[in-house]
Design an enzyme around this catalytic site. Structure first.
Site, PDB file in Angstrom:
ATOM      1  N   GLY A  82      -0.558  -3.957  30.292  1.00 32.94           N
ATOM      2  CA  GLY A  82      -1.562  -3.385  31.470  1.00 32.94           C
ATOM      3  C   GLY A  82      -1.888  -4.759  32.194  1.00 32.94           C
ATOM      4  N   PHE A  84      -4.199  -7.000  31.458  1.00 33.04           N
ATOM      5  CA  PHE A  84      -4.344  -8.040  30.646  1.00 33.04           C
ATOM      6  C   PHE A  84      -3.283  -8.702  29.973  1.00 33.04           C
ATOM      7  CE2 PHE A  84      -5.615 -10.118  26.564  1.00 33.04           C
ATOM      8  CZ  PHE A  84      -6.913 -10.687  26.823  1.00 33.04           C
ATOM      9  N   ASP A 203     -14.563   0.831  33.697  1.00 35.01           N
ATOM     10  CA  ASP A 203     -13.019   1.071  33.933  1.00 35.01           C
ATOM     11  C   ASP A 203     -12.879   2.215  33.097  1.00 35.01           C
ATOM     12  OD1 ASP A 203     -10.679   0.410  35.104  1.00 35.01           O
ATOM     13  OD2 ASP A 203     -10.103  -0.968  33.808  1.00 35.01           O
TER      14      ASP A 203
HETATM   15  N1  LIG Z   1      -5.199   0.041  20.048  1.00 31.62           N
HETATM   16  C1  LIG Z   1      -4.080   0.606  20.605  1.00 31.62           C
HETATM   17  N2  LIG Z   1      -3.327   1.536  19.839  1.00 31.62           N
HETATM   18  C2  LIG Z   1      -2.310   1.920  20.366  1.00 31.62           C
HETATM   19  N3  LIG Z   1      -1.822   1.607  21.643  1.00 31.62           N
HETATM   20  C3  LIG Z   1      -2.518   0.748  22.243  1.00 31.62           C
HETATM   21  C4  LIG Z   1      -3.546   0.210  21.960  1.00 31.62           C
HETATM   22  N4  LIG Z   1      -4.225  -0.551  22.996  1.00 31.62           N
HETATM   23  C5  LIG Z   1      -3.301  -0.432  23.837  1.00 31.62           C
HETATM   24  N5  LIG Z   1      -2.049   0.494  23.619  1.00 31.62           N
HETATM   25  C6  LIG Z   1      -1.172   0.841  24.454  1.00 31.62           C
HETATM   26  O1  LIG Z   1      -0.739  -0.468  25.133  1.00 31.62           O
HETATM   27  C7  LIG Z   1      -0.395  -0.032  26.536  1.00 31.62           C
HETATM   28  C8  LIG Z   1      -0.896  -1.013  27.425  1.00 31.62           C
HETATM   29  O2  LIG Z   1      -2.402  -0.846  27.339  1.00 31.62           O
HETATM   30  P1  LIG Z   1      -3.549  -1.614  28.237  1.00 31.62           P
HETATM   31  O3  LIG Z   1      -4.965  -1.160  28.001  1.00 31.62           O
HETATM   32  O4  LIG Z   1      -3.321  -2.993  28.228  1.00 31.62           O
HETATM   33  O5  LIG Z   1      -3.148  -1.449  29.686  1.00 31.62           O
HETATM   34  P2  LIG Z   1      -3.508  -0.011  30.685  1.00 31.62           P
HETATM   35  O6  LIG Z   1      -4.478   0.867  30.221  1.00 31.62           O
HETATM   36  O7  LIG Z   1      -2.136   0.863  30.863  1.00 31.62           O
HETATM   37  O8  LIG Z   1      -3.805  -0.693  32.074  1.00 31.62           O
HETATM   38  P3  LIG Z   1      -5.099  -1.427  32.502  1.00 31.62           P
HETATM   39  O9  LIG Z   1      -4.753  -2.604  32.571  1.00 31.62           O
HETATM   40  O10 LIG Z   1      -5.167  -1.060  33.909  1.00 31.62           O
HETATM   41  O11 LIG Z   1      -6.126  -0.967  31.693  1.00 31.62           O
HETATM   42  C9  LIG Z   1      -0.747   1.402  26.652  1.00 31.62           C
HETATM   43  O12 LIG Z   1       0.359   2.085  26.614  1.00 31.62           O
HETATM   44  C10 LIG Z   1      -1.596   1.544  25.480  1.00 31.62           C
HETATM   45  O13 LIG Z   1      -1.480   3.252  25.213  1.00 31.62           O
END
Ligand SMILES: Nc1ncnc2c1ncn2[C@@H]1O[C@H](COP(=O)(O)OP(=O)(O)OP(=O)(O)O)[C@@H](O)[C@H]1O
Ligand SMILES: [Mg+2]
Length: 451
Positions: A82, A84, A203
């Protein structure tokens, strides 16, 4: 009230190695939650000795340890990416550190070229280091070495709601599961809003709602979270940040932020759950691209509502429940923030829908994947074997716009072309990953109850 004397030095261990002589005055802090404003100077030489671990109940990991547990951040452990940075699966136990509970974890590594940075990392550590709740993802620890910033969370088995709701590879979520998810997420927000010092999440969107094996929702990503207004203030004024299609209109127009901005975003996700449509879908005809604009006028009319309900539900939902949920979404999406319900009212309203007698119960869905295709139910779903998803097409097309507001998934964060391509690649990997994971779990044609 127990008063605890904390110094800047005592807040985050393992962080910011350089020590300077100009520490801010030591602060007298009571047992109240520490705020991001207590760290308002990001250049402050916060140091790492003398941690009060009773406030930040977190493990401090070395980069080397996180490399080991993710097998050098290997592709096979990659979960997605994502704003981050990339997220990898790992496993921790007491061999790594005495006292650690053996469990899978998700390790999120800050991308130094990405749209987020130290501030978002710090917000995660400060909020999730102190806020613990069944419907918030559990932050286990962090790493802060030189320029590296990482976060270690509990691993949430079913990934995020966006994937579950919209990817064709996923079996359709049944009505009661959708309700359960909405209730869990609403409880997470209600908890934040009802803190002694309220937190505005800022968010809320489907990709930030993670789902455990029982479809319990857990809010993740606190990088944009802020403390709510204090004293006589009705709102806080801040730069407009968030994701296109989810942010409240008054916040976009004025930068005025309240807990009601989260309620609006919740309304958008509730609408996504009801309709199976994304908050913004550039592949649809113009007038249907923005979900709220298209769906809101139809929510109050039962005949029209039937037409906008997710076709993947195949009519298997409580008619009264859908009507009431649509009415609730309508209120959450009110243009006037004061007309929106509080999150605890939302929780109560949704919980009542579980008891409705016309709710379909426990039909079973059989998922039998075949080479390159996954079939939901008995019927084959014609286009589910496609390798390329719509999101990837979006990612390639995206032109990026509007400072601070992230484009919807697929066209990432108004960043440069490179970032868009990386995101597209990441989504491609995610699709492949989901496919593999599904195959592993369901490969023998297990039967899964619908709720
Ligand atoms: N604690 C977790 N357990 C399992 N999967 C996770 C976890 N945290 C994040 N992910 C997975 O990692 C991926 C990236 O998540 P992240 O939250 O960084 O990005 P995002 O939500 O897609 O975008 P944004 O930056 O806009 O929030 C996603 O597919 C999410 O489901
Ligand atoms: Mg996220």
């Amino acid at each position: 009230m127990v008063l605890k004397k904390l110094t800047w030095k005592s807040i985050l261990p393992g962080c910011l190695k350089s020590e300077s002589s100009s520490y801010p005055e030591p602060k007298q802090i009571c047992s109240q939650r520490l705020s991001i404003s207590d760290f308002s100077n990001p250049g402050s030489p916060i140091s790492f000795s003398d941690l009060s671990s009773s406030i930040f109940n977190l493990h401090v990991f070395a980069l080397k340890e996180l490399r080991t547990i993710t097998q050098e951040f290997s592709k096979s452990n990659y979960l997605g990416e994502g704003g981050f940075g990339a997220v990898y699966k790992g496993f921790i136990d007491d061999k790594l550190r005495p006292g650690l509970k053996a469990q899978p974890v998700a390790v999120k590594a800050l991308d130094p070229d990405g749209s987020q940075g130290h501030r978002e990392w710090l917000a995660e550590v400060i909020f999730l280091g102190q806020l613990k709740h069944r419907h918030l993802v559990n932050l286990i620890g962090y790493c802060c070495e030189d320029e590296h910033r990482l976060l270690v969370y509990e691993y949430v088995e079913r990934g995020n709601l966006e994937d579950k709701l919209f990817y064709r590879y996923s079996a359709a979520l049944p009505w009661l599961t959708r309700l359960k998810i909405a209730i869990g997420a609403a409880k997470g927000l209600a908890f934040l809003h009802e803190e002694e010092k309220p937190v505005i999440y800022r968010d809320f969107k489907a990709s930030n709602v993670l789902l455990d094996s029982d479809y319990n929702a857990k809010l993740s990503d606190f990088g944009l979270a802020m403390d709510g207004p204090e004293g006589d203030h009705t709102h806080i004024t801040t730069r407009v940040m968030g994701t296109e299609g989810y942010a409240a209109p008054e916040y976009i127009m004025t930068g005025h932020l309240t807990t009601m901005s989260d309620v609006f975003s919740f309304g958008v996700v509730l609408l996504e759950l009801l309709t199976g449509r994304r908050s913004v879908d550039k592949n649809l005809p113009n007038r249907e691209q923005n979900l709220v604009k298209w769906a809101r006028p139809q929510l109050k009319d039962p005949r029209k509502l039937d037409k906008i309900m997710d076709p993947r539900l195949e009519g298997q939902y409580s008619t009264e429940g859908a009507r009431k949920a649509a009415g609730l979404a309508y209120q959450c999406l009110s243009q006037h923030s004061k007309s929106r319900p509080t999150m605890s009212t939302v929780v109560r309203t949704l919980e009542q829908l579980l008891d409705l007698t016309d709710t379909p119960i426990g039909t079973f869905v059989c998922i039998v994947p075949t080479e390159g295709k996954i079939h939901g139910g008995v019927e084959k779903k014609g286009n589910e074997g496609k390798n390329e998803c719509d999101e990837i097409k979006n990612g390639n097309k995206c032109e990026g716009k509007e400072v601070g507001i992230k484009e919807k998934a697929g066209c990432e964060h108004n960043q440069r072309g490179r970032r868009h391509r990386r995101r597209a690649k990441s989504l491609r990997n995610r699709a492949v990953y989901s496919d593999t994971a599904l195959y592993k779990t369901l490969g023998t044609g297990l039967y899964f109850p619908r709720n």
